[in-house]
Design an enzyme around this catalytic site. Structure first.
Site, mmCIF file in Angstrom:
data_model
loop_
_atom_site.group_PDB
_atom_site.id
_atom_site.type_symbol
_atom_site.label_atom_id
_atom_site.label_comp_id
_atom_site.label_asym_id
_atom_site.label_seq_id
_atom_site.Cartn_x
_atom_site.Cartn_y
_atom_site.Cartn_z
ATOM 1 N N GLN A 111 63.780 -52.498 33.698
ATOM 2 C CA GLN A 111 64.035 -51.474 32.704
ATOM 3 C C GLN A 111 65.476 -51.451 32.209
ATOM 4 O O GLN A 111 65.827 -50.608 31.398
ATOM 5 C CB GLN A 111 63.648 -50.110 33.285
ATOM 6 C CG GLN A 111 62.143 -50.052 33.561
ATOM 7 C CD GLN A 111 61.768 -48.838 34.372
ATOM 8 O OE1 GLN A 111 62.582 -48.331 35.116
ATOM 9 N NE2 GLN A 111 60.541 -48.389 34.217
ATOM 10 N N PHE A 112 66.320 -52.329 32.688
ATOM 11 C CA PHE A 112 67.684 -52.406 32.179
ATOM 12 C C PHE A 112 68.309 -53.724 32.610
ATOM 13 O O PHE A 112 67.789 -54.429 33.457
ATOM 14 C CB PHE A 112 68.550 -51.237 32.665
ATOM 15 C CG PHE A 112 68.568 -51.089 34.152
ATOM 16 C CD1 PHE A 112 69.457 -51.808 34.922
ATOM 17 C CD2 PHE A 112 67.676 -50.231 34.794
ATOM 18 C CE1 PHE A 112 69.473 -51.666 36.282
ATOM 19 C CE2 PHE A 112 67.686 -50.105 36.165
ATOM 20 C CZ PHE A 112 68.584 -50.822 36.917
ATOM 21 N N THR A 113 69.435 -54.052 32.039
ATOM 22 C CA THR A 113 70.157 -55.267 32.393
ATOM 23 C C THR A 113 71.579 -54.915 32.793
ATOM 24 O O THR A 113 72.227 -54.114 32.142
ATOM 25 C CB THR A 113 70.217 -56.232 31.199
ATOM 26 O OG1 THR A 113 68.897 -56.617 30.863
ATOM 27 C CG2 THR A 113 71.024 -57.474 31.550
#
Length: 830
Positions: free
Chosen positions: A79-81
């Site tokens: 859901q994120f980097t």
């Protein structure tokens, strides 16, 4: 294939101790996913690497880390980097905030990755493809990975799993198969995409978790007829790797003359290194190669060729121009012969060492010569080495003094492993730990009061501690073998007797004995590796049968060549000054490397004249006047303080001869050049009489004739002037002796040398090595391949005295009691 990354409504993550909220207000990118099978694995890796919280995606899958490469690191959840750019050893964490900032950051990453790939910084298998990116203002981000070789391939979004097998890391046996070889497991199809990678908590080999189970077996210490069986014993114990040093001094015995098995030298049969590496692969073993150029290893001069010492004021293992020029030429000769045998090229070599224990080569915590160390690394790379590079030291004591940026550090020790492994963790927290040398026993010095070793229960405790911690291990030694010929090394210490010379036997109290027989340590190794191996699907191999051993009938020594007859078959060089053996004009200008150097002069004496040898003898002098031996018989360490030995500087004695002219003979033996020591010690390893003149009543002797007494195989086999010995004869001066052993069925055996004093034994011309009845080892190992069916010629060069001129044999080695070496006794201890 296409990977679609969904927008995120809300997420939180803890990075470097700080809480960042609401990352997902805009677009967040997922790159190079690496999926793991269990929630436990994902959560463990995330906590360990960056204290990341783990999130589930819409389909309930859990994702953790992505891909890493030199200079770049992408750490991802679904859901994120998070972007981590390495700056030295300190990570600089950044996060994708979303919206335009996220897109800009992502584009910077992609540009950098493309640049790295085009410059070959990114290895195949780390990134199996370069990236083409399409960013939409609204909706999901689509990432297309196009293979450079195939020109592109699409797949469905659900094909993420297959991509992670190429570009990510997979824990061992996440998709187990039964009854595979190590190569089938780690290199299916025979052509791996990626080599050994040392990043994170564990090694990967071709993208899969790999724990190194290695043992040291040096090809030059084991008869080549036994290479395959020895390696099969190693594989049968559960090991997946064999480690070997490369002995420069064997492969370049003369300047610019190289020998890899076809050189016609005494040790040529042992030197087919590429053949050894191929046999290792055939026996399902990977290889750790340690090409030095310095190897230590209780080997004469640490494997450096003695011709280097012909250069005045040379500084070995440094940025000395002459030394680096010779080392450069050596590596340019060696490495192309083995470069094609690297793992990623379809061969066996998975890692290569840069120099050896360089952190210990210096004084205190003064900086080491890293210009030289970097030079060695560059030469490895320029000559085709593409596999993982590493250094080895004892980091608890030398920290990173012998390390290079980006090069894996490993640890050497015998006992008390935790402080060494913890030191590795401190020095490189983001890399797996390898005990490069777990010393399974210890080596023997002549005249020691016991045989050195390590008790089996101590061995078990240390090995289990290493394995339980998840570390990899190389057992040094797995089989020690033999220091054949004059090739054993020595150690320099600061207390008497200052020079500790190494025994011919390199049994080491290792996992296999000198002759390859099984031990309790072998059983412990099999048990513990089976218990702790992360791969449970590898095909077992049955331990091969041990080699046959026999105690042959005694052999009387019935012929002799007197010492004067030996000298007549040597070629002398006139000199008014004393020269070291390395300075002699032999071997095509390379000097003399091994054996004895014989100095002869005519002297004029008065009654009770004093002879003085200025400086130190290097190392032992057999001093004769008119054929009478004056040097005291070597029976123990106390003898070393007497005239003729290396301990006393400017040693003198009264000559027991009448006034007049006499013949003075001084035979000086090189007992082994120091293989481990400080820079000033290694630079001063010349042998013979060269530190000062020989004086008679204070007047320097001149008019020397100097004879190199190398005792090579051809010379021994062609020695003339043999005369019969009367039954019951004894010898009391240096003498050549000969007998014949008749063999119907060759088998391994041991020569029992307790009835002799000190010398060398040759079997069919091959130099088995030195013997010394003072111990701690009383036998010489004779492997069966050196014997012929029928008659075998045995030659003994006895340097002192023997009353019973019969060679006896044993089916087992004989030595003093084996004990663990401790600093309480030994100046050199683990």
């Amino acid at each position: 294939m296409k990977v679609v990354v969904q927008r995120v409504a809300h997420a939180s993550v803890s990075v470097d101790g700080k809480l960042i909220s609401e990352i997902g207000k805009g677009i967040c990118v997922l790159v190079g996913l690496s999926k793991h099978d269990t929630t436990k694995d994902v959560e463990y890796m995330s906590r360990k690497l960056l204290s990341l919280r783990v999130f589930e995606d819409a389909e309930g899958r859990r994702w953790a880390r992505g891909v890493r490469d030199a200079g770049l690191e992408l750490l991802c959840v679904s859901q994120f980097t998070l972007y981590c750019q390495l700056k030295g050893n300190k990570p600089d964490y950044r996060h994708a905030m979303g919206g335009e900032e996220a897109r800009q950051l992502y584009q910077q990453l992609v540009d950098q990755l493309r640049a790295d790939y085009s410059q070959h910084k990114v290895k195949d298998g780390v990134f199996a493809a370069y990236m083409q990116v399409s960013i939409q203002n609204d909706g999901p981000v689509t990432i297309t990975l196009e293979s450079p070789s195939s020109g592109g391939a699409d797949s469905k979004a659900g094909d993420t799993e297959s991509s992670t097998m190429e570009s990510g890391r997979r824990r061992a046996d996440s998709a187990p198969a039964e009854d595979l070889t190590w190569y089938q497991y780690y290199a299916p199809g025979g052509q791996p995409a990626e080599g050994l990678v040392a990043q994170g908590d564990y090694f990967t080999l071709n993208g899969q978790q790999f724990q190194i189970f290695s043992g040291a077996v040096h090809y030059f210490r084991i008869h080549p007829a036994y290479w395959r069986t020895t390696l099969r014993k190693l594989r049968a114990a559960g090991l997946n790797t064999v480690e070997t040093y490369v002995a420069w001094n064997l492969h370049e015995p003369r300047v610019d003359v190289y020998d890899f098995g076809d050189g016609g030298n005494d040790m040529s049969d042992f030197l087919d290194l590429p053949g050894y590496l191929r046999i290792a692969q055939e026996e399902d073993l990977f290889v750790i190669l340690r090409p030095g150029p310095y190897i230590c290893s209780e080997w004469d001069f640490g494997g450096l060729p003695s011709y280097l010492l012909r250069k005045y004021n040379i500084h070995v293992r440094s940025s000395d121009e002459y030394y680096m020029d010779r080392e450069r030429k050596w590596l340019a000769e060696l490495l192309p012969r083995v470069a094609g045998l690297q793992f990623t090229r379809g061969g066996s070599i998975i890692a290569v060492q840069v120099e050896n224990e360089y952190g210990a080569f210096g004084y205190g915590d003064f900086p080491r010569d890293l210009k030289y160390l970097e030079h060695v690394k560059q030469q490895l790379e320029l000559n085709g080495v593409v596999e993982l590079l590493f250094t080895s030291d004892s980091p608890r004591y030398s920290a990173d003094l012998g390390a290079l940026p980006g090069v894996l550090q490993t640890a050497n020790f015998q006992k008390d492993p935790e402080p060494q492994l913890e030191a590795l963790r401190r020095l490189q927290a983001d890399r797996p730990r390898l005990a490069m040398e777990f010393w399974t026993g210890w080596f023997d010095h002549w005249l020691a009061p016991f045989k050195a070793g390590l008790a089996s229960d101590e061995f078990r405790d240390v090995l289990e501690t290493i394995l339980r911690s998840g570390c990899s291990v190389n057992m040094y030694m797995f089989q020690g073998g033999t220091n054949f010929g004059f090739l054993a090394g020595a150690n320099q210490v600061d207390v008497s007797p200052y020079l500790l010379t190494d025994a011919t036997s390199y049994d080491y109290d290792a996992v296999l004995t000198e002759g390859g027989r099984y031990t309790e340590k072998y059983n412990i190794t099999r048990e513990l590796l089976a218990q702790y191996s992360v791969v449970k699907s590898i095909r077992p191999v049955a331990p091969p049968d041990e080699f046959a051993v026999a105690a042959f009938e005694p052999v009387p020594l019935t012929e002799t060549v007197p010492l004067e007859g030996v000298r007549a078959q040597l070629i002398g060089q006139p000199s008014d000054t004393l020269l070291s053996m390395e300075q002699l004009d032999v071997n095509g200008g390379s000097g003399q490397s091994y054996g004895l150097v014989w100095y002869r002069a005519t002297i004029s004496t008065a009654t009770d004249s004093q002879i003085t040898i200025r400086g130190h003898v290097r190392d032992m002098a057999l001093v004769l006047v008119d054929g009478q031996l004056l040097t005291e018989k070597l029976q123990g360490s106390v003898t070393l303080n007497s005239f003729g030995y290396w301990v006393t500087r400017d040693a003198s004695m009264t000559l027991p001869c009448a006034a007049g002219a006499h013949t003075l003979d001084i035979l000086v033996e090189n007992m082994g050049r120091v293989n481990y020591g400080k820079p000033h010690v290694l630079n001063a390893q010349r042998k013979g009489l060269y530190e000062g003149p020989v004086l008679i009543d204070g007047v320097a002797v001149t008019g020397w004739e100097i004879y190199p007494m190398e005792m090579k195989k051809d010379w021994i086999n062609n020695l003339e002037g043999w005369t019969p010995l009367e039954e019951g004869s004894a010898v009391s001066v240096p003498t050549m002796l000969r007998g014949t052993l008749r063999v119907d069925q060759p088998a391994d055996t041991f020569l029992d040398m307790r009835n002799f004093t000190k010398g060398v034994v040759f079997v069919n011309g091959f130099n088995l090595g030195r013997y010394l009845s003072a111990g701690p080892v009383f036998t010489l190992y004779l492997p069966a391949p050196l014997l012929n069916v029928g008659d075998n010629t045995l030659v003994v060069f006895e340097e002192f005295a023997a009353a019973d001129l019969v060679l006896r044999f044993s089916a087992k080695p004989m030595a003093l009691e084996t004990r663990t070496v401790s600093p309480d006794w030994a100046p050199i201890s683990p």
